[in-house]
Design a protein around this motif. Structure first.
Motif, PDB file in Angstrom:
ATOM      1  N   VAL A 134     -30.428 -28.209  53.422  1.00 21.91           N
ATOM      2  CA  VAL A 134     -29.250 -27.849  52.629  1.00 21.91           C
ATOM      3  C   VAL A 134     -28.317 -29.056  52.604  1.00 21.91           C
ATOM      4  O   VAL A 134     -27.828 -29.491  53.649  1.00 21.91           O
ATOM      5  N   TYR A 135     -28.090 -29.612  51.417  1.00 24.23           N
ATOM      6  CA  TYR A 135     -27.238 -30.783  51.278  1.00 24.23           C
ATOM      7  C   TYR A 135     -25.787 -30.384  51.087  1.00 24.23           C
ATOM      8  O   TYR A 135     -25.487 -29.542  50.243  1.00 24.23           O
ATOM      9  N   GLY A 136     -24.905 -30.995  51.836  1.00 26.56           N
ATOM     10  CA  GLY A 136     -23.482 -30.853  51.585  1.00 26.56           C
ATOM     11  C   GLY A 136     -23.084 -31.900  50.562  1.00 26.56           C
ATOM     12  O   GLY A 136     -23.235 -33.083  50.804  1.00 26.56           O
ATOM     13  N   VAL A 137     -22.608 -31.459  49.417  1.00 23.12           N
ATOM     14  CA  VAL A 137     -22.251 -32.381  48.350  1.00 23.12           C
ATOM     15  C   VAL A 137     -20.750 -32.314  48.125  1.00 23.12           C
ATOM     16  O   VAL A 137     -20.202 -31.229  47.947  1.00 23.12           O
ATOM     17  N   ARG A 138     -20.067 -33.456  48.137  1.00 24.87           N
ATOM     18  CA  ARG A 138     -18.623 -33.371  47.958  1.00 24.87           C
ATOM     19  C   ARG A 138     -18.278 -33.290  46.486  1.00 24.87           C
ATOM     20  O   ARG A 138     -18.878 -33.913  45.635  1.00 24.87           O
ATOM     21  N   ARG A 139     -17.306 -32.430  46.253  1.00 27.82           N
ATOM     22  CA  ARG A 139     -16.923 -32.156  44.876  1.00 27.82           C
ATOM     23  C   ARG A 139     -16.187 -33.336  44.285  1.00 27.82           C
ATOM     24  O   ARG A 139     -16.473 -33.816  43.230  1.00 27.82           O
ATOM     25  N   GLU A 140     -15.178 -33.807  44.971  1.00 30.21           N
ATOM     26  CA  GLU A 140     -14.547 -35.025  44.487  1.00 30.21           C
ATOM     27  C   GLU A 140     -14.004 -35.846  45.631  1.00 30.21           C
ATOM     28  O   GLU A 140     -13.921 -35.393  46.750  1.00 30.21           O
ATOM     29  N   ARG A 141     -13.657 -37.063  45.289  1.00 25.19           N
ATOM     30  CA  ARG A 141     -13.215 -37.968  46.328  1.00 25.19           C
ATOM     31  C   ARG A 141     -11.722 -38.235  46.153  1.00 25.19           C
ATOM     32  O   ARG A 141     -11.273 -39.374  46.216  1.00 25.19           O
ATOM     33  N   ALA A 142     -10.993 -37.166  45.975  1.00 21.97           N
ATOM     34  CA  ALA A 142      -9.573 -37.311  45.657  1.00 21.97           C
ATOM     35  C   ALA A 142      -8.828 -38.124  46.708  1.00 21.97           C
ATOM     36  O   ALA A 142      -7.886 -38.849  46.395  1.00 21.97           O
ATOM     37  N   THR A 143      -9.251 -38.030  47.955  1.00 26.13           N
ATOM     38  CA  THR A 143      -8.479 -38.670  49.013  1.00 26.13           C
ATOM     39  C   THR A 143      -8.936 -40.092  49.309  1.00 26.13           C
ATOM     40  O   THR A 143      -8.271 -40.805  50.031  1.00 26.13           O
ATOM     41  N   ASP A 144     -10.087 -40.490  48.744  1.00 22.77           N
ATOM     42  CA  ASP A 144     -10.544 -41.854  48.984  1.00 22.77           C
ATOM     43  C   ASP A 144      -9.756 -42.825  48.114  1.00 22.77           C
ATOM     44  O   ASP A 144      -9.233 -42.460  47.078  1.00 22.77           O
ATOM     45  N   THR A 145      -9.713 -44.071  48.547  1.00 29.07           N
ATOM     46  CA  THR A 145      -9.050 -45.068  47.722  1.00 29.07           C
ATOM     47  C   THR A 145      -9.921 -45.362  46.503  1.00 29.07           C
ATOM     48  O   THR A 145     -11.119 -45.070  46.502  1.00 29.07           O
ATOM     49  N   TRP A 146      -9.315 -45.967  45.468  1.00 28.47           N
ATOM     50  CA  TRP A 146     -10.053 -46.318  44.264  1.00 28.47           C
ATOM     51  C   TRP A 146     -11.244 -47.191  44.641  1.00 28.47           C
ATOM     52  O   TRP A 146     -12.348 -47.012  44.160  1.00 28.47           O
ATOM     53  N   PHE A 147     -10.981 -48.110  45.568  1.00 29.66           N
ATOM     54  CA  PHE A 147     -12.013 -49.052  45.974  1.00 29.66           C
ATOM     55  C   PHE A 147     -13.198 -48.344  46.622  1.00 29.66           C
ATOM     56  O   PHE A 147     -14.346 -48.542  46.250  1.00 29.66           O
ATOM     57  N   LYS A 148     -12.905 -47.453  47.558  1.00 30.91           N
ATOM     58  CA  LYS A 148     -13.972 -46.744  48.282  1.00 30.91           C
ATOM     59  C   LYS A 148     -14.767 -45.871  47.305  1.00 30.91           C
ATOM     60  O   LYS A 148     -15.987 -45.795  47.344  1.00 30.91           O
ATOM     61  N   LYS A 149     -14.026 -45.217  46.406  1.00 31.00           N
ATOM     62  CA  LYS A 149     -14.661 -44.308  45.448  1.00 31.00           C
ATOM     63  C   LYS A 149     -15.651 -45.064  44.567  1.00 31.00           C
ATOM     64  O   LYS A 149     -16.782 -44.653  44.378  1.00 31.00           O
ATOM     65  N   HIS A 150     -15.189 -46.219  44.040  1.00 36.14           N
ATOM     66  CA  HIS A 150     -16.039 -46.953  43.106  1.00 36.14           C
ATOM     67  C   HIS A 150     -17.171 -47.699  43.783  1.00 36.14           C
ATOM     68  O   HIS A 150     -18.271 -47.764  43.256  1.00 36.14           O
ATOM     69  N   THR A 151     -16.897 -48.265  44.961  1.00 35.05           N
ATOM     70  CA  THR A 151     -18.007 -48.942  45.639  1.00 35.05           C
ATOM     71  C   THR A 151     -19.078 -47.912  45.981  1.00 35.05           C
ATOM     72  O   THR A 151     -20.269 -48.194  45.877  1.00 35.05           O
ATOM     73  N   ALA A 152     -18.657 -46.710  46.356  1.00 30.47           N
ATOM     74  CA  ALA A 152     -19.634 -45.671  46.674  1.00 30.47           C
ATOM     75  C   ALA A 152     -20.451 -45.300  45.438  1.00 30.47           C
ATOM     76  O   ALA A 152     -21.659 -45.116  45.510  1.00 30.47           O
ATOM     77  N   LEU A 153     -19.763 -45.221  44.294  1.00 27.34           N
ATOM     78  CA  LEU A 153     -20.439 -44.885  43.035  1.00 27.34           C
ATOM     79  C   LEU A 153     -21.506 -45.920  42.691  1.00 27.34           C
ATOM     80  O   LEU A 153     -22.634 -45.584  42.339  1.00 27.34           O
ATOM     81  N   TRP A 154     -21.119 -47.196  42.822  1.00 28.25           N
ATOM     82  CA  TRP A 154     -22.090 -48.279  42.539  1.00 28.25           C
ATOM     83  C   TRP A 154     -23.265 -48.203  43.497  1.00 28.25           C
ATOM     84  O   TRP A 154     -24.401 -48.458  43.123  1.00 28.25           O
ATOM     85  N   PHE A 155     -22.939 -47.893  44.737  1.00 22.13           N
ATOM     86  CA  PHE A 155     -23.956 -47.786  45.773  1.00 22.13           C
ATOM     87  C   PHE A 155     -25.029 -46.764  45.362  1.00 22.13           C
ATOM     88  O   PHE A 155     -26.223 -47.050  45.373  1.00 22.13           O
ATOM     89  N   TYR A 156     -24.609 -45.581  44.924  1.00 22.59           N
ATOM     90  CA  TYR A 156     -25.568 -44.551  44.514  1.00 22.59           C
ATOM     91  C   TYR A 156     -26.378 -45.003  43.312  1.00 22.59           C
ATOM     92  O   TYR A 156     -27.586 -44.796  43.237  1.00 22.59           O
ATOM     93  N   ARG A 157     -25.696 -45.613  42.339  1.00 23.97           N
ATOM     94  CA  ARG A 157     -26.385 -46.071  41.126  1.00 23.97           C
ATOM     95  C   ARG A 157     -27.450 -47.090  41.447  1.00 23.97           C
ATOM     96  O   ARG A 157     -28.590 -46.989  41.003  1.00 23.97           O
ATOM     97  N   LEU A 158     -27.055 -48.086  42.252  1.00 17.41           N
ATOM     98  CA  LEU A 158     -27.968 -49.170  42.605  1.00 17.41           C
ATOM     99  C   LEU A 158     -29.184 -48.609  43.325  1.00 17.41           C
ATOM    100  O   LEU A 158     -30.325 -48.911  42.994  1.00 17.41           O
ATOM    101  N   ILE A 159     -28.929 -47.750  44.287  1.00 17.25           N
ATOM    102  CA  ILE A 159     -30.028 -47.196  45.078  1.00 17.25           C
ATOM    103  C   ILE A 159     -30.969 -46.386  44.204  1.00 17.25           C
ATOM    104  O   ILE A 159     -32.183 -46.457  44.336  1.00 17.25           O
ATOM    105  N   ARG A 160     -30.397 -45.622  43.280  1.00 17.44           N
ATOM    106  CA  ARG A 160     -31.239 -44.827  42.391  1.00 17.44           C
ATOM    107  C   ARG A 160     -32.083 -45.708  41.509  1.00 17.44           C
ATOM    108  O   ARG A 160     -33.253 -45.452  41.284  1.00 17.44           O
ATOM    109  N   GLN A 161     -31.449 -46.793  40.999  1.00 19.18           N
ATOM    110  CA  GLN A 161     -32.193 -47.686  40.139  1.00 19.18           C
ATOM    111  C   GLN A 161     -33.321 -48.361  40.890  1.00 19.18           C
ATOM    112  O   GLN A 161     -34.342 -48.704  40.318  1.00 19.18           O
TER     113      GLN A 161
END
Ligand code: UDP
Ligand code: MG
Length: 316
Positions: free
Chosen positions: A126-153
């Motif tokens: 059972v995966y815990g998936v976070r709904r949004e990253r409202a509390t993360d900084t812009w930087f953390k949010k976007h680096t994390a997003l790129w991280f997922y994209r890169l890994i998927r690619q």
């Protein structure tokens, strides 16, 4: 099925400032589920990842007074992934299901009950998936997003916005530890197991106290590790590149050079030089690509990954 035996695995590195609160909240969750008889036994397994502060003292003290609390102390700091693995490996032979969660209370502890419900309904992971990253900084949010994209690619099928907050059944844990590789990228491996999966959604909070142990530098090396310890895509890119730059482009260049030569637009020696450069360059690239194919195979062999898991049988 009888009410399951649940272990919550919590890796901790220098977490003295949050631990008392973590213990309080997790105990509350377990006691609530024990009361409802949703679980028969509940334990929190803290894995002290070679902390330099009072983390182990706090775990040890609480284990004397609170029977829900148990602990493993690692001899030195091995990093979040391996600390987690140490806890999960122990849990794989001591419970029906284990939930991994960070010590900093960023993941919503109330989701634990929902995860257990899904497990009781038949999900193995059972995966815990976070709904949004409202509390993360812009930087953390976007680096994390790129991280997922890169890994998927790069060919690893990680669950988007899922960190390591997840439930795994005993057989899923046993499947996980059947992967003997040294460089373990948990989020990627878990997706390979294949038993029934489910998702629960929660809001991620900011750290309860203390600082993130994942500065940008560590995140970058984690992303690189995730890719290189998981996929042979980068090696395959050399082969593709080898074919494009080693055969197609040189062919075009050779035709171009001969064409120029035939029309007399060249100075002496230019045609033979240009053709040789492209020819040699192309040969080298193809040679590297072929070597890459073998390295990719060696990489897969040395990992000694299990080839299959049996989910069910009928009338065997
Ligand atoms: N952690 C660990 N070993 C380490 C670094 C971190 O066990 O070397 C633990 C840490 O105590 C926490 C979890 O891993 O429970 C996640 O770390 P953190 O919250 O600092 O990461 P972030 O949420 O900022 O990505
Ligand atoms: Mg955190």
């Amino acid at each position: 099925m009888n009410a399951p035996h649940l272990i919550i695995v919590v890796p901790c590195y220098n977490e003295e400032s949050v631990l008392p609160e973590t213990i309080r909240q997790l105990s509350e969750v377990l006691n609530r589920m024990l009361e409802k008889e949703k679980i028969s036994i509940g334990k929190i397994l803290f894995v002290d990842d070679g902390s330099k502060d009072k983390t182990w003292e706090i775990i040890h003290q609480n284990s004397q007074t609170n029977q829900l609390v148990s602990g493993l102390k690692l001899a030195h700091n091995v990093g979040h992934q391996y600390a987690l693995l140490a806890g999960l490996e122990w849990a794989s032979s001591h419970c029906d299901a284990a939930i991994s969660i960070d010590a900093d209370l960023q993941d919503d502890v109330n989701t634990i009950e929902e995860m257990t419900d899904r497990f009781i309904q038949g999900a193995d992971i059972v995966y815990g998936v976070r709904r949004e990253r409202a509390t993360d900084t812009w930087f953390k949010k976007h680096t994390a997003l790129w991280f997922y994209r890169l890994i998927r690619q790069m060919g690893s099928d990680v669950v988007y916005n899922h960190a390591d907050f997840r439930l795994m059944s005993r057989r899923a844990l046993q499947a996980l530890i059947a992967y003997p590789e040294r460089n373990l990228f948990l989020r990627g491996i878990v997706r390979l197991i294949g038993f029934p999966e489910a998702y629960v959604y929660y809001d991620r909070k900011s750290r309860f106290a203390g600082e993130s142990k994942y500065p940008f530098r560590k995140m970058l090396s984690f992303a690189l590790d995730g890719i290189t310890s998981f996929s042979v895509k980068p090696l395959q890119l050399i082969i593709t590149g080898g074919f494009i730059f080693g055969i197609i482009v040189p062919l075009i260049m050779i035709i171009y050079a001969l064409f120029q030569h035939a029309h007399g637009h060249t100075i002496a020696g230019w045609t033979s030089l240009l053709i040789s450069i492209w020819f040699i360059g192309g040969m080298i690239m193809i040679a590297i690509g072929i070597t890459g194919i073998y390295i990719g195979k060696i990489y897969k062999e040395v990992k000694q990954r299990p080839r299959y898991f049996i989910e069910e049988g009928a009338n065997l």
